[in-house]
Design a protein around this motif. Structure first.
Motif, PDB file in Angstrom:
ATOM      1  N   LEU A 132     -62.066  -2.015-116.182  1.00  0.00           N
ATOM      2  CA  LEU A 132     -60.821  -2.429-116.505  1.00  0.00           C
ATOM      3  C   LEU A 132     -59.716  -2.987-115.523  1.00  0.00           C
ATOM      4  N   GLN A 133     -60.245  -2.248-114.220  1.00  0.00           N
ATOM      5  CA  GLN A 133     -59.124  -2.771-113.173  1.00  0.00           C
ATOM      6  C   GLN A 133     -60.113  -4.047-111.945  1.00  0.00           C
ATOM      7  N   ALA A 134     -61.270  -3.974-112.574  1.00  0.00           N
ATOM      8  CA  ALA A 134     -62.696  -5.353-111.514  1.00  0.00           C
ATOM      9  C   ALA A 134     -61.851  -6.324-112.146  1.00  0.00           C
ATOM     10  N   VAL A 135     -61.894  -6.019-113.520  1.00  0.00           N
ATOM     11  CA  VAL A 135     -61.490  -7.036-114.184  1.00  0.00           C
ATOM     12  C   VAL A 135     -60.210  -8.382-114.719  1.00  0.00           C
ATOM     13  N   GLN A 136     -59.652  -6.993-114.321  1.00  0.00           N
ATOM     14  CA  GLN A 136     -58.137  -7.712-114.201  1.00  0.00           C
ATOM     15  C   GLN A 136     -57.685  -7.674-112.411  1.00  0.00           C
ATOM     16  N   GLY A 162     -55.928   2.365-108.806  1.00  0.00           N
ATOM     17  CA  GLY A 162     -56.262   3.641-108.048  1.00  0.00           C
ATOM     18  C   GLY A 162     -57.122   4.249-109.350  1.00  0.00           C
ATOM     19  N   HIS A 163     -56.492   5.434-109.069  1.00  0.00           N
ATOM     20  CA  HIS A 163     -57.889   6.647-109.649  1.00  0.00           C
ATOM     21  C   HIS A 163     -56.829   6.746-111.090  1.00  0.00           C
ATOM     22  N   PRO A 164     -57.361   7.040-112.572  1.00  0.00           N
ATOM     23  CA  PRO A 164     -56.171   7.383-113.387  1.00  0.00           C
ATOM     24  C   PRO A 164     -56.285   9.729-113.447  1.00  0.00           C
TER      25      PRO A 164
END
Length: 293
Positions: free
Chosen positions: A162-166, A171-173
């Motif tokens: 999700l972080q790569a797409v957005q 950071g770490h969840p």
């Protein structure tokens, strides 16, 4: 030169030195005026006339109670005049008092103050106990750990995608959980250990007096309890008893809270009958009577 003659000096003085005081004081010479009347008149001359109206007497004040030489006015209150009524004894042998000594968080759980929280705790532990009753401890630990690890890895991979797409840098969840302190304070650990050791020592002393027959009646009651436990052990295994105990923890306090009156009456009746039986046994068995020092 003439000689001094004292007789001529005396003859030159007035014949009488009397002064008429009646002209100044009209009471002098009055036969109706006595000495007491004259004294009263002289006193009135200096003190003035008596007051026209009598001075009212002060009203009686309320009783005073002194504390440290300081008067404090006390007024009777309605509560002080009431007769003292005896408090109602706890028929359950102090069961309600024992429940009140629990930690507030534990009380909220077992009394179902928050239904969702109590349901989660009760359900999760209940499923764990059922799993332990059906499978071995090692299998339950391995499967449970594998399930938790699967959930955390899946959530971590999902957050990274999700972080790569957005194109965000959240950071770490699980960063807040990784930074949280999970150490057990040493003072609390020592307090819990001391508390456990105190209970263990007390139970050892109690078992010693029961097995060595310090009091024969107590030893007989302990033997009857062990005899009943043999039947209970034949009906249920240890894990089943733990499951029943867990269910009782989350049901009996709530039931007692709602039906405290009838339960206390039945408990009082049972205690009275048991005490009567024990007193009869002690009366028939002289060795069962405790020696009075």
């Amino acid at each position: 030169m003439e000689e001094f003659n004292p007789e001529s000096t005396q003859s030159s003085q007035p014949e009488s030195n009397d002064f008429d005081f009646e002209k100044l004081d009209p009471l002098v010479g009055d036969p109706a005026v006595t000495s007491s009347t004259r004294e009263e008149a002289e006193e009135d001359l200096y003190t003035g006339p008596p007051p026209s109206a009598p001075v009212p007497e002060p009203e009686p004040s309320k009783p005073l109670v002194t504390f440290d030489d300081e008067p404090v006015q006390v007024s009777p209150t309605p509560d002080s005049t009431k007769e003292a009524t005896p408090e109602k004894s706890d028929g359950s042998g102090g069961l309600a008092a024992r429940l009140q000594t629990l930690d507030p968080r534990v009380k909220d759980l077992i009394y179902w103050r928050d239904v969702k929280k109590s349901g989660v705790v009760f359900g999760s532990v209940f499923i764990l106990l059922l799993s332990l009753s059906l499978f071995s401890v090692l299998s339950v630990f391995a499967y449970l750990s594998l399930a938790i690890l699967t959930v955390t890895i899946s959530f971590r991979v999902y957050k990274q995608i999700l972080q790569a797409v957005q194109k965000t840098g959240d950071g770490h969840p699980f960063k807040q959980f990784l930074e949280a302190e999970v150490e057990i304070p040493s003072d609390k650990a020592h307090h819990v250990a001391d508390h456990i050791v105190e209970h263990i020592n007390r139970d050892i002393v109690r078992l010693r007096r029961l097995f060595l027959v310090e009091d024969i009646v107590d030893s007989i009651k302990f033997g009857l309890l062990l005899w009943v436990l043999t039947y209970i052990g034949g009906w249920f295994n240890g894990m089943t008893l733990i499951i029943l105990g867990w269910v009782a923890i989350f049901t009996l306090p709530k039931v007692y809270e709602q039906y405290q009156g009838p339960i206390d009456q039945y408990v009082d009746l049972i205690k009275t009958n048991v005490n009567n039986v024990i007193s009869q046994v002690q009366a028939k068995i002289p060795i069962g009577k405790k020696k009075t020092q």
